[in-house]
Every structure is written in structure tokens, then in C-alpha cells.
Design an enzyme around this catalytic site. Structure first.
Site, PDB file in Angstrom:
ATOM      1  N   TYR A  72       0.708  -1.448  -0.578  1.00 54.13           N
ATOM      2  CA  TYR A  72       0.237  -0.139  -0.144  1.00 54.13           C
ATOM      3  C   TYR A  72       1.278   1.247  -0.436  1.00 54.13           C
ATOM      4  CZ  TYR A  72      -3.913  -2.863  -0.318  1.00 54.13           C
ATOM      5  OH  TYR A  72      -5.825  -3.266   0.016  1.00 54.13           O
ATOM      6  N   ASN A 113     -12.516   2.481  -7.054  1.00 55.17           N
ATOM      7  CA  ASN A 113     -11.369   3.048  -6.684  1.00 55.17           C
ATOM      8  C   ASN A 113     -11.050   3.478  -5.377  1.00 55.17           C
ATOM      9  OD1 ASN A 113     -10.676   2.152  -9.088  1.00 55.17           O
ATOM     10  ND2 ASN A 113     -11.269   4.297 -10.021  1.00 55.17           N
ATOM     11  N   HIS A 130     -14.687   0.398  -1.792  1.00 56.98           N
ATOM     12  CA  HIS A 130     -13.806   0.044  -1.959  1.00 56.98           C
ATOM     13  C   HIS A 130     -13.092   0.664  -0.441  1.00 56.98           C
ATOM     14  CE1 HIS A 130     -14.086  -3.093  -4.886  1.00 56.98           C
ATOM     15  NE2 HIS A 130     -15.194  -2.872  -3.564  1.00 56.98           N
ATOM     16  N   CYS A 163      -0.134   1.333  16.648  1.00 56.66           N
ATOM     17  CA  CYS A 163      -1.759   2.177  17.016  1.00 56.66           C
ATOM     18  C   CYS A 163      -0.782   3.140  18.533  1.00 56.66           C
ATOM     19  CB  CYS A 163      -3.421   2.016  17.533  1.00 56.66           C
ATOM     20  SG  CYS A 163      -3.941   2.898  18.198  1.00 56.66           S
ATOM     21  N   GLY A 203     -14.383   1.860 -17.410  1.00 54.59           N
ATOM     22  CA  GLY A 203     -13.014   1.727 -16.936  1.00 54.59           C
ATOM     23  C   GLY A 203     -12.757   0.877 -15.603  1.00 54.59           C
ATOM     24  N   THR A 204     -14.330  -0.543 -15.710  1.00 54.02           N
ATOM     25  CA  THR A 204     -14.288  -1.560 -14.753  1.00 54.02           C
ATOM     26  C   THR A 204     -14.299  -3.089 -15.759  1.00 54.02           C
ATOM     27  OG1 THR A 204     -14.753  -2.697 -12.722  1.00 54.02           O
ATOM     28  CG2 THR A 204     -16.945  -1.249 -14.426  1.00 54.02           C
ATOM     29  N   SER A 205     -13.430  -3.801 -15.063  1.00 55.74           N
ATOM     30  CA  SER A 205     -13.670  -5.504 -15.599  1.00 55.74           C
ATOM     31  C   SER A 205     -15.115  -5.543 -15.187  1.00 55.74           C
ATOM     32  CB  SER A 205     -12.950  -5.776 -15.293  1.00 55.74           C
ATOM     33  OG  SER A 205     -12.525  -6.400 -13.725  1.00 55.74           O
ATOM     34  N   GLU A 231     -11.454  -2.225 -24.037  1.00 54.03           N
ATOM     35  CA  GLU A 231     -11.823  -3.369 -24.422  1.00 54.03           C
ATOM     36  C   GLU A 231     -13.672  -3.979 -23.112  1.00 54.03           C
ATOM     37  OE1 GLU A 231      -8.608  -5.605 -23.111  1.00 54.03           O
ATOM     38  OE2 GLU A 231      -9.191  -5.238 -21.053  1.00 54.03           O
TER      39      GLU A 231
HETATM   40  C1  BV8 Z   1     -16.690  -9.516   0.145  1.00 53.83           C
HETATM   41  C2  BV8 Z   1      -8.701  -3.355  -2.213  1.00 53.83           C
HETATM   42  C3  BV8 Z   1     -18.147 -10.486   2.031  1.00 53.83           C
HETATM   43  C4  BV8 Z   1      -8.600  -1.991  -2.181  1.00 53.83           C
HETATM   44  C5  BV8 Z   1      -9.989  -4.704  -3.776  1.00 53.83           C
HETATM   45  C6  BV8 Z   1     -20.979 -12.402  -4.363  1.00 53.83           C
HETATM   46  C7  BV8 Z   1     -21.037 -11.119  -4.021  1.00 53.83           C
HETATM   47  C8  BV8 Z   1     -20.545 -10.822  -3.028  1.00 53.83           C
HETATM   48  C9  BV8 Z   1     -18.875 -11.497  -2.973  1.00 53.83           C
HETATM   49  C10 BV8 Z   1     -18.313 -12.250  -3.884  1.00 53.83           C
HETATM   50  C11 BV8 Z   1     -19.265 -12.415  -5.147  1.00 53.83           C
HETATM   51  N1  BV8 Z   1     -18.166 -13.166  -5.851  1.00 53.83           N
HETATM   52  C12 BV8 Z   1     -17.614 -13.588  -5.355  1.00 53.83           C
HETATM   53  C13 BV8 Z   1     -17.623 -12.706  -4.412  1.00 53.83           C
HETATM   54  C14 BV8 Z   1     -15.966 -12.200  -3.549  1.00 53.83           C
HETATM   55  C15 BV8 Z   1     -15.364 -11.907  -3.349  1.00 53.83           C
HETATM   56  C16 BV8 Z   1     -14.556 -11.244  -5.497  1.00 53.83           C
HETATM   57  O1  BV8 Z   1     -15.551 -10.331  -5.446  1.00 53.83           O
HETATM   58  N2  BV8 Z   1     -14.376 -11.577  -6.469  1.00 53.83           N
HETATM   59  C17 BV8 Z   1     -13.913 -11.743  -7.446  1.00 53.83           C
HETATM   60  C18 BV8 Z   1     -12.986 -11.338  -7.960  1.00 53.83           C
HETATM   61  C19 BV8 Z   1     -14.744 -13.212  -7.787  1.00 53.83           C
HETATM   62  N3  BV8 Z   1     -15.511  -9.851  -3.064  1.00 53.83           N
HETATM   63  C20 BV8 Z   1     -15.341  -9.899  -1.894  1.00 53.83           C
HETATM   64  O2  BV8 Z   1     -14.480 -10.474  -1.457  1.00 53.83           O
HETATM   65  C21 BV8 Z   1     -15.677  -8.513  -1.392  1.00 53.83           C
HETATM   66  N4  BV8 Z   1     -15.915  -8.541  -0.295  1.00 53.83           N
HETATM   67  O3  BV8 Z   1     -18.112  -9.712  -0.278  1.00 53.83           O
HETATM   68  O4  BV8 Z   1     -17.279  -9.890   1.511  1.00 53.83           O
HETATM   69  C22 BV8 Z   1     -18.502 -10.732   3.556  1.00 53.83           C
HETATM   70  C23 BV8 Z   1     -19.787 -10.228   3.734  1.00 53.83           C
HETATM   71  C24 BV8 Z   1     -20.053 -10.122   6.020  1.00 53.83           C
HETATM   72  C25 BV8 Z   1     -18.819 -10.214   6.388  1.00 53.83           C
HETATM   73  C26 BV8 Z   1     -17.828 -11.125   5.279  1.00 53.83           C
HETATM   74  C27 BV8 Z   1     -17.359 -11.103   4.582  1.00 53.83           C
HETATM   75  C28 BV8 Z   1     -14.593  -7.744  -1.083  1.00 53.83           C
HETATM   76  C29 BV8 Z   1     -14.506  -6.562  -2.943  1.00 53.83           C
HETATM   77  C30 BV8 Z   1     -13.482  -5.974  -2.654  1.00 53.83           C
HETATM   78  C31 BV8 Z   1     -11.662  -6.519  -2.817  1.00 53.83           C
HETATM   79  N5  BV8 Z   1     -11.009  -4.972  -3.060  1.00 53.83           N
HETATM   80  N6  BV8 Z   1      -9.044  -4.116  -3.320  1.00 53.83           N
HETATM   81  C32 BV8 Z   1      -7.877  -2.001  -3.198  1.00 53.83           C
HETATM   82  O5  BV8 Z   1      -6.736  -2.535  -2.859  1.00 53.83           O
HETATM   83  O6  BV8 Z   1      -7.812  -1.406  -4.445  1.00 53.83           O
HETATM   84  S1  BV8 Z   1     -11.195  -5.192  -5.256  1.00 53.83           S
HETATM   85  C33 BV8 Z   1      -9.784  -4.578  -6.475  1.00 53.83           C
HETATM   86  O7  BV8 Z   1     -11.180  -5.092  -7.476  1.00 53.83           O
HETATM   87  C34 BV8 Z   1     -10.318  -3.342  -6.872  1.00 53.83           C
HETATM   88  O8  BV8 Z   1     -10.515  -2.147  -5.377  1.00 53.83           O
HETATM   89  C35 BV8 Z   1     -10.724  -2.523  -7.850  1.00 53.83           C
HETATM   90  O9  BV8 Z   1     -11.791  -1.769  -7.538  1.00 53.83           O
HETATM   91  C36 BV8 Z   1     -11.694  -3.932  -7.977  1.00 53.83           C
HETATM   92  C37 BV8 Z   1     -12.440  -4.186  -9.105  1.00 53.83           C
HETATM   93  O10 BV8 Z   1     -11.234  -4.299 -10.172  1.00 53.83           O
HETATM   94  P1  BV8 Z   1     -11.244  -2.968 -11.728  1.00 53.83           P
HETATM   95  O11 BV8 Z   1     -11.930  -1.532 -11.342  1.00 53.83           O
HETATM   96  O12 BV8 Z   1     -13.070  -2.582 -12.539  1.00 53.83           O
HETATM   97  O13 BV8 Z   1      -9.767  -2.664 -12.307  1.00 53.83           O
HETATM   98  P2  BV8 Z   1      -9.760  -4.094 -13.537  1.00 53.83           P
HETATM   99  O14 BV8 Z   1      -7.759  -4.189 -13.763  1.00 53.83           O
HETATM  100  O15 BV8 Z   1     -10.159  -5.390 -12.778  1.00 53.83           O
HETATM  101  O16 BV8 Z   1     -10.015  -3.117 -14.594  1.00 53.83           O
HETATM  102  C38 BV8 Z   1      -9.649  -2.510 -15.325  1.00 53.83           C
HETATM  103  C39 BV8 Z   1     -11.028  -2.040 -16.369  1.00 53.83           C
HETATM  104  O17 BV8 Z   1     -10.741  -0.587 -17.101  1.00 53.83           O
HETATM  105  C40 BV8 Z   1     -10.484  -3.331 -17.687  1.00 53.83           C
HETATM  106  O18 BV8 Z   1     -12.117  -3.534 -17.900  1.00 53.83           O
HETATM  107  C41 BV8 Z   1      -9.610  -1.713 -18.113  1.00 53.83           C
HETATM  108  O19 BV8 Z   1     -10.062  -2.832 -19.631  1.00 53.83           O
HETATM  109  C42 BV8 Z   1      -9.857  -0.965 -17.825  1.00 53.83           C
HETATM  110  N7  BV8 Z   1      -9.283   0.462 -18.283  1.00 53.83           N
HETATM  111  C43 BV8 Z   1      -7.960  -0.113 -18.725  1.00 53.83           C
HETATM  112  N8  BV8 Z   1      -7.791   0.977 -19.148  1.00 53.83           N
HETATM  113  C44 BV8 Z   1      -8.899   2.081 -19.442  1.00 53.83           C
HETATM  114  C45 BV8 Z   1      -9.651   1.515 -19.354  1.00 53.83           C
HETATM  115  N9  BV8 Z   1     -11.443   1.718 -19.643  1.00 53.83           N
HETATM  116  C46 BV8 Z   1     -11.430   3.142 -19.524  1.00 53.83           C
HETATM  117  N10 BV8 Z   1      -9.762   3.749 -21.011  1.00 53.83           N
HETATM  118  C47 BV8 Z   1      -8.643   3.640 -19.460  1.00 53.83           C
HETATM  119  N11 BV8 Z   1      -7.740   4.621 -20.295  1.00 53.83           N
END
Ligand code: BV8
Length: 265
Positions: A72, A113, A130, A163, A203-205, A231
Site C-alpha cells: 500500500y 477506486n 472500497h 496504534c 473502466g471496470t472489468s 475492451e
Molecule cells: C465480500 C482492495 C463478503 C482495495 C479490492 C458475490 C457477492 C459478494 C461477494 C462475492 C461474490 N462473488 C465473489 C465474491 C467474493 C469477492 C469477489 O468479488 N471475488 C471476485 C474476484 C470473484 N468479493 C469480496 O471479497 C468482497 N467482499 O464480498 O465480503 C462478506 C460479507 C460479510 C462478512 C464477511 C465477508 C470485497 C471486494 C473488494 C476487494 N478489494 N481492492 C484496493 O487495494 O484497491 S478489489 C479491486 O478490484 C479494486 O478495488 C478494484 O477497484 C476492483 C475491481 O477492479 P477494476 O476496478 O474493475 O479494475 P480491473 O483492473 O479489474 O479492470 C480495469 C478495467 O479498466 C479493464 O476492463 C480495462 O479494460 C479498463 N481500462 C484500462 N484502461 C482504460 C480502461 N477503460 C477506459 N479507459 C482506459 N484508459
């Protein structure tokens, strides 16, 4: 995509926005890519160099809090140098336009973000699903320092920092995998999505939940889905208008068109 096709899609998106009372923008790491901040997935993404479970999960923090803090702090240093790009600024302008064109009109940014760039661009109505990299909290929920506090440090004498009230480890105020999202943030975001006439997905996958439910909730209630991405993503299949291009290029074009349609400079 030809220039004409692009122009037509931008016009279509602008028309939807102009004819909407409540609009939300759901953003991911891609809107900050042109500010020099790496995304997570795709080439050069953060998850290429780090295992998610090691640096973005409570288990990883328990196992190696020092590594998590190194991850971080490295991101803080990159984000500190980043500025809002034309994509962020376009959304800030859209919020102003909505403020000035009707008291029932609402424009909110709902972001995954943690880089604070939407607020730095000038958006006031921002929901951070987040967390925010510039906030830290005590990892001991019983400690009064478990309330997040502003922390702009890039270095600490000791890693992981402790802390000063209870001696437990401090942690970044961000949501890790398998951690719940802040209740008020997700409730407010879902409520806005269910009343939105349009959602601008930028800009999100679209693979991280529950955040990625936002466009689906809007769609279900009859909201139009406009997507801007370089994409196709997991959201593209439900988008009404998919504009393939960079956020920093496309968003300013859409706002320019909106202003032409409503006759403002
Ligand atoms: C939880 C930390 C439960 C902060 C992040 C269904 C329901 C609920 C949960 C789940 C579910 N299925 C699965 C889950 C579990 C899990 C999950 O989603 N897993 C996935 C991977 C399968 N979810 C969790 O664990 C969540 N918590 O559900 O808790 C619970 C409830 C009660 C008690 C206990 C537990 C927590 C999810 C949050 C995780 N933290 N990050 C940090 O360090 O930043 S996630 C991380 O991914 C970031 O936060 C980020 O924002 C997020 C999403 O990614 P994107 O922003 O989309 O970024 P990515 O790189 O993937 O894509 C970029 C895109 O931009 C691409 O499409 C690209 O083409 C495009 N791009 C690039 N350049 C450009 C552009 N577009 C336009 N212009 C450009 N120039």
C-alpha cells in the site's frame, strides 16, 4: 469502430444523459489508468506482481502485515504523483451541469477506486465502495482508533506501524477480499442504482462483487447502461451503449455533446 460510429454512440450516450433525472457513474481502475495508476487485471496490472491473497485479504495481513504495508505504501507513492485526468474532470463537470439544471436532478460517482482522484477532480457526490488509500485505522475493532483517520504518510519508522493507543497494528482503510463493504456505502450505492435513469460504467472489468451488482440493479429497474472501456468487460453484455475507447478521450466528448444539447458553454 469508425469515427462516424463513435460519434453516433457519443451522441446516443449524451441524449440518454440529457433525458435522465438521476444518473450515476460506476467507475473502476481504468478511469485512473491515464493518470498513471496501474489497473489490477490486464497487462501491467497489480495482480501480475502480487498475489491478491497475500496483499489484499485479512488472512494475508495476519500472515505478513509488513508485506501488505509495503504494497500500500508503494501505491500511495504512485497515487501521490497522480493527478485527475480529463476523464475524472469530465465527471466533475457533469455533476456541476446536473446541479445547475434542475433541483430534482442528481449525479453521483460510485467508485471502486481508493485513489481519491474523483474528489480531487471536484466531485462532491462520491461513494467510495472500497475505502480510501489516504485513510488508516487501528486493526483492533474495540480501539477508538478503529475510526478511520487521514494519514498521508509514505514512510513509517517501523513496518507495520502500531496504534499509539492500544499497540495493535494499524491497517489501510480499504476493503480487502472476504471483507464486507462499508454498510452505508453499499446501501446508498444500491439505493441510487435502483432509482437511476442511467449508469455510466467506466473502466471496470466488472468481476468484483458486490460492487459489480450496481449496473445490474440499474438495468433491472429500467435504467440505461452506458459503458466506456478500452475492451469489452463482464458488464458489456447488459450495456445499451458500449463505447470502446479511453475514458480520458470519450468522457470529455460526451460532456461536450451534453452541453451542446442543453445549450450551455
Ligand atoms: C465480500 C482492495 C463478503 C482495495 C479490492 C458475490 C457477492 C459478494 C461477494 C462475492 C461474490 N462473488 C465473489 C465474491 C467474493 C469477492 C469477489 O468479488 N471475488 C471476485 C474476484 C470473484 N468479493 C469480496 O471479497 C468482497 N467482499 O464480498 O465480503 C462478506 C460479507 C460479510 C462478512 C464477511 C465477508 C470485497 C471486494 C473488494 C476487494 N478489494 N481492492 C484496493 O487495494 O484497491 S478489489 C479491486 O478490484 C479494486 O478495488 C478494484 O477497484 C476492483 C475491481 O477492479 P477494476 O476496478 O474493475 O479494475 P480491473 O483492473 O479489474 O479492470 C480495469 C478495467 O479498466 C479493464 O476492463 C480495462 O479494460 C479498463 N481500462 C484500462 N484502461 C482504460 C480502461 N477503460 C477506459 N479507459 C482506459 N484508459
Amino acid at each position: 469502430m469508425s469515427i462516424e460510429e463513435l460519434a453516433d454512440l457519443i451522441k446516443e450516450a449524451a441524449n440518454i444523459i440529457v433525458n435522465s433525472e438521476v444518473v450515476i457513474s460506476f467507475t473502476g481502475a481504468g478511469i485512473s489508468a491515464e493518470s498513471g495508476i496501474p489497473t489490477f487485471r490486464g497487462s501491467g496490472g497489480l495482480w501480475e506482481n502480487y498475489r491478491v491473497e497475500d496483499v489484499a485479504s485479512p488472512e494475508g495481513f495476519k500472515k505478513n502485515p509488513k508485506l501488505v504495508w509495503e504494497f500500500y505504501l508503494e501505491r500511495r507513492k504512485k497515487i501521490a504523483k497522480a493527478k485527475p485526468n480529463p476523464g475524472h474532470l469530465a465527471l466533475a463537470e457533469l455533476e456541476k451541469i446536473f446541479e445547475e439544471t434542475g433541483e430534482n436532478r442528481k449525479f453521483y460517482v460510485i467508485t471502486q477506486n481508493i485513489d481519491n482522484l474523483h474528489k480531487e477532480a471536484g466531485n462532491k457526490n462520491v461513494i467510495e465502495l472500497h475505502g480510501n488509500i489516504w485513510y488508516t485505522r487501528c486493526s483492533n475493532p474495540a480501539c477508538e482508533n478503529s475510526k478511520p483517520f487521514l494519514d498521508k504518510k509514505m514512510e513509517y519508522e517501523e513496518l507495520p506501524p502500531r496504534c499509539d493507543i492500544c499497540g495493535s497494528y494499524l491497517r489501510p482503510h480499504v476493503v480487502w477480499f472476504n471483507e464486507p463493504l462499508p454498510q452505508d456505502a453499499i446501501n446508498d450505492a444500491f439505493a441510487l442504482a435502483s432509482e437511476a435513469d442511467a449508469v455510466i460504467v467506466v473502466g471496470t472489468s466488472g468481476v468484483v462483487f458486490p460492487a459489480a451488482y450496481i449496473p445490474y440493479i440499474a438495468k433491472e429497474r429500467g435504467g440505461k447502461v452506458i459503458e466506456i472501456n478500452i475492451e469489452p468487460s463482464a458488464i458489456t453484455k447488459i450495456s445499451d451503449v458500449f463505447i470502446m475507447g479511453k475514458a480520458g478521450i470519450v468522457l470529455p466528448e460526451i460532456v461536450k455533446r451534453v452541453k451542446e444539447l442543453i445549450g450551455v458553454e
